[in-house]
Design a protein around this motif. Structure first.
Motif, PDB file in Angstrom:
ATOM      1  N   GLN A 114       1.144  -0.909   0.494  1.00  0.00           N
ATOM      2  CA  GLN A 114      -0.111  -0.104  -0.260  1.00  0.00           C
ATOM      3  C   GLN A 114       0.916   1.239  -0.267  1.00  0.00           C
ATOM      4  N   GLY A 115       0.658   2.190  -0.956  1.00  0.00           N
ATOM      5  CA  GLY A 115       1.789   3.250  -1.255  1.00  0.00           C
ATOM      6  C   GLY A 115       1.613   4.206  -0.763  1.00  0.00           C
ATOM      7  N   GLY A 116       2.123   5.344  -0.119  1.00  0.00           N
ATOM      8  CA  GLY A 116       1.465   6.839  -0.063  1.00  0.00           C
ATOM      9  C   GLY A 116       0.512   7.925  -1.600  1.00  0.00           C
ATOM     10  N   LYS A 183      10.930  -4.249  10.860  1.00  0.00           N
ATOM     11  CA  LYS A 183      10.195  -4.321  11.792  1.00  0.00           C
ATOM     12  C   LYS A 183       8.656  -5.098  11.356  1.00  0.00           C
ATOM     13  N   PHE A 185       5.973  -4.359   9.468  1.00  0.00           N
ATOM     14  CA  PHE A 185       4.482  -3.938   8.334  1.00  0.00           C
ATOM     15  C   PHE A 185       4.857  -3.494   7.312  1.00  0.00           C
ATOM     16  N   PHE A 187       7.215  -1.743   3.708  1.00  0.00           N
ATOM     17  CA  PHE A 187       6.912   0.001   2.877  1.00  0.00           C
ATOM     18  C   PHE A 187       7.102   0.477   3.704  1.00  0.00           C
ATOM     19  N   PHE A 188       7.188   1.330   4.608  1.00  0.00           N
ATOM     20  CA  PHE A 188       6.548   2.403   4.285  1.00  0.00           C
ATOM     21  C   PHE A 188       7.435   4.092   4.276  1.00  0.00           C
ATOM     22  N   GLN A 189       8.781   3.785   5.169  1.00  0.00           N
ATOM     23  CA  GLN A 189       9.151   5.869   5.119  1.00  0.00           C
ATOM     24  C   GLN A 189      10.046   5.462   3.485  1.00  0.00           C
TER      25      GLN A 189
ATOM     26  N   ALA B  82      -2.587   6.333   7.111  1.00  0.00           N
ATOM     27  CA  ALA B  82      -1.211   5.547   7.967  1.00  0.00           C
ATOM     28  C   ALA B  82      -1.503   5.122  10.208  1.00  0.00           C
ATOM     29  N   SER B  85       1.429   2.305  15.733  1.00  0.00           N
ATOM     30  CA  SER B  85       1.595   1.221  16.715  1.00  0.00           C
ATOM     31  C   SER B  85       2.617   1.683  17.746  1.00  0.00           C
ATOM     32  N   ASP B 109      11.513   3.514  17.306  1.00  0.00           N
ATOM     33  CA  ASP B 109      10.964   3.963  16.071  1.00  0.00           C
ATOM     34  C   ASP B 109      10.351   2.897  15.658  1.00  0.00           C
ATOM     35  N   PRO B 110       8.865   3.634  15.696  1.00  0.00           N
ATOM     36  CA  PRO B 110       7.849   3.609  15.405  1.00  0.00           C
ATOM     37  C   PRO B 110       7.318   2.479  14.725  1.00  0.00           C
ATOM     38  N   LEU B 111       6.309   1.592  15.137  1.00  0.00           N
ATOM     39  CA  LEU B 111       5.563   0.831  13.380  1.00  0.00           C
ATOM     40  C   LEU B 111       4.809   1.533  12.870  1.00  0.00           C
ATOM     41  N   MET B 112       5.017   1.627  11.667  1.00  0.00           N
ATOM     42  CA  MET B 112       3.872   2.411  10.950  1.00  0.00           C
ATOM     43  C   MET B 112       2.918   1.536   9.727  1.00  0.00           C
ATOM     44  N   GLN B 114       0.654   1.609   6.073  1.00  0.00           N
ATOM     45  CA  GLN B 114       0.261   2.478   4.885  1.00  0.00           C
ATOM     46  C   GLN B 114      -0.671   1.403   5.084  1.00  0.00           C
ATOM     47  N   HIS B 247       7.126  10.988  12.360  1.00  0.00           N
ATOM     48  CA  HIS B 247       7.245   9.238  11.827  1.00  0.00           C
ATOM     49  C   HIS B 247       6.593   8.779  10.225  1.00  0.00           C
ATOM     50  N   ALA B 248       5.351   9.403   9.772  1.00  0.00           N
ATOM     51  CA  ALA B 248       5.082   9.232   8.790  1.00  0.00           C
ATOM     52  C   ALA B 248       5.800  10.440   7.485  1.00  0.00           C
TER      53      ALA B 248
END
Lengths: 336, 336
Positions: A114-116, A183, A185, A187-189, B82, B85, B109-112, B114, B247-248
């Protein structure tokens, strides 16, 4: 027909119909102000846009010069951007590069993240990079835009929900991927803002090249002005774009304007090997991670570094007569 | 002030200002047609909405009865969703339940992940479930809506970009999670459409309960009509919502209207243990996965099954005087 979104200073830009040769446009904002508005009411709006497209082609309406550099991504922001990974050659190479296995499930169950989608880059915008150590990479891909897709749609029915086709440079930060994937979850950053081609086209514009929801044409990727990738988007696709749409909709509806990507286009060599660079007569690569893996296999280490400020990438696709279908994504990396 | 989006048959609904006691509303569509439109131009629009809110409170404008059941999620669709956790107790329990370690990085470092934002459920809409084996679960959380957030924002500056606060039921399909996480790309099919509270409020509405970008109040979760969770959203949050916004935004801008979630609210017991059920005098759980893990620890197996058609969940939060702040999310699971 061919559509584009011109930057008029608003967040969503102005919808225009573009000539087949992408040299001229006519404003379509009297039909729908934005591409999202058109997609929200596609069945009613598309015939009017098609009629305008015919007028543009027949030169029976006043047109203005279309400059690709004035275009936003067709949807400057979208409600959904999900990217698959249809080309197994890419997955095998990238995973090999980070010492990860290709999951068995990949061969029957698509990988998708899921992308931004809240802040896409225009196709000629710079790629802002905070830190070269993040390992900035391009990924040349094909993407489709759907209308409303019901939860649980079949792949067969999903094909009919593909309303527009475009290209994408899915910018990836390779240096951030291992930590994020560890981690759990996803890809995000490591997946910052992507850019899409200046023009989106209806599947019928692709003619015989649109077969079974893939485009049977080479995707051209130049890196710093030299040919880098010429892989054919219609070859080695484990999943077609309709299958990816159906995957995305398995447990939920997709809203009109959802963008679904193919993942990095990647071809094996004729002999089944991972593919040679363009400079050695191969089809090359649509991202840097692949050539780094090839180098590692050949020489024990990667020589090609990831993108740094000053590096440039161009992504485009020509039809069988050599005319650009979607216009070109052309981006330079800059220090953020 | 308090804002809501009424279902008027359009995709984005109609923006209304709601009285503090959430019994009355006044249409705000002469100020901004939709909440997204208000967020797109928040600095100019918010003062006008605040003025209308004062008029609603002083009963100097005609109001109509506010029915929570007529509300959409405040943003029926959004460009960004987003979910972090932030509550380590939840992460430890859920990971223990699937035999996974808590990554060391989690503590700094937060879990997050998308999420999909193109088709949110209204707060009183049924949860469509394709297959009971998918393991449908609720997750009660706090979420914020931002204005435009620049890439690389600090957590301190991110706090100022939080414009609205609401609740969310982040529906999760536990049966699909292990397979998806094994593929390495994170959640996708396992996170179907979520629902948000009928009302979104500005942080100042929370008074002293809004401290350091968390809400220091219990989040109430009832399951099938019985108290299930009463965990305090201001306790045991490893990261606050401003840190999650930062973070996001580390590698990209966030567009106006971005929604960032806290993750499942979860408290440890006073003795540092994982927390007892409400029926045993504990604060209970904001999702079923947690009680299943508690049962597994106590009895060797989980007794509470995941949600099936007919099961219902209610999520809400009262202020210190017992008045509902956001209205209630109330959903029944139905066969899709």
């Amino acid at each position: 027909m061919k559509l584009a979104t011109l930057n008029d200073g608003t967040r969503d830009g102005k919808l225009v119909v573009v000539s087949k040769d992408i040299t001229r446009y006519c404003a379509a904002d009297n039909i729908a102000p934005t591409l999202q508005a058109a997609l929200d009411n596609w069945d009613q709006v598309a015939p009017k846009l098609e009629a305008l497209y015919r007028d543009v082609e027949h030169q029976t309406v006043p047109c203005e010069r279309f400059h690709e550099r004035e275009a936003h991504s067709p949807l400057p922001r979208a409600y959904q951007w999900a990217d698959g990974s249809a080309y197994i050659n890419h997955v095998e190479l990238v995973r090999k590069a980070r010492g990860a296995e290709v999951p068995e499930s990949f061969y029957h169950d698509p990988l998708m993240y899921q992308g931004g989608s809240d802040d896409f880059l225009p196709p000629r915008a710079d790629i802002p990079l905070g830190d070269t150590a993040w390992g900035c990479d391009m990924e040349g891909e094909v993407a489709v835009i759907t209308d409303d897709v019901p939860m649980g749609v079949s792949a067969q029915d999903a094909a009919g929900h593909i309303k527009l086709v475009m290209l994408v440079n899915d910018v990836s930060l390779r240096g951030l991927i291992p930590g994020e994937l560890a981690k759990g979850f996803g890809f995000f950053q490591s997946k910052p803002a992507s850019a899409f081609s200046p023009v989106a086209v209806t599947p019928d514009e692709l003619g015989d090249a649109w077969q079974d929801s893939v485009i049977k044409l080479p995707l051209n990727v130049d890196y710093n002005g030299a040919p880098f990738g010429r892989a054919n988007a219609g070859v080695d696709a484990t999943f077609n774009l309709a299958q990816l749409v159906a995957h995305a909709a398995k447990t939920r509806n997709l809203g009109a304007g959802a963008i679904i990507g193919s993942g990095t286009v990647s071809n094996q060599d004729a002999d089944g090997g991972p593919g040679k660079p363009v400079s050695e007569g191969g089809l090359g690569y649509s991202c840097i991670a692949e050539i780094r893996m090839i180098e590692t296999i050949a020489d024990g280490e990667a020589k090609t570094r990831f993108m740094a400020p000053g590096d440039s990438v161009k992504v485009w696709m020509d039809d069988s007569e050599g005319h650009s279908i979607f216009g070109a994504i052309e981006q330079n990396v800059v220090q953020a």
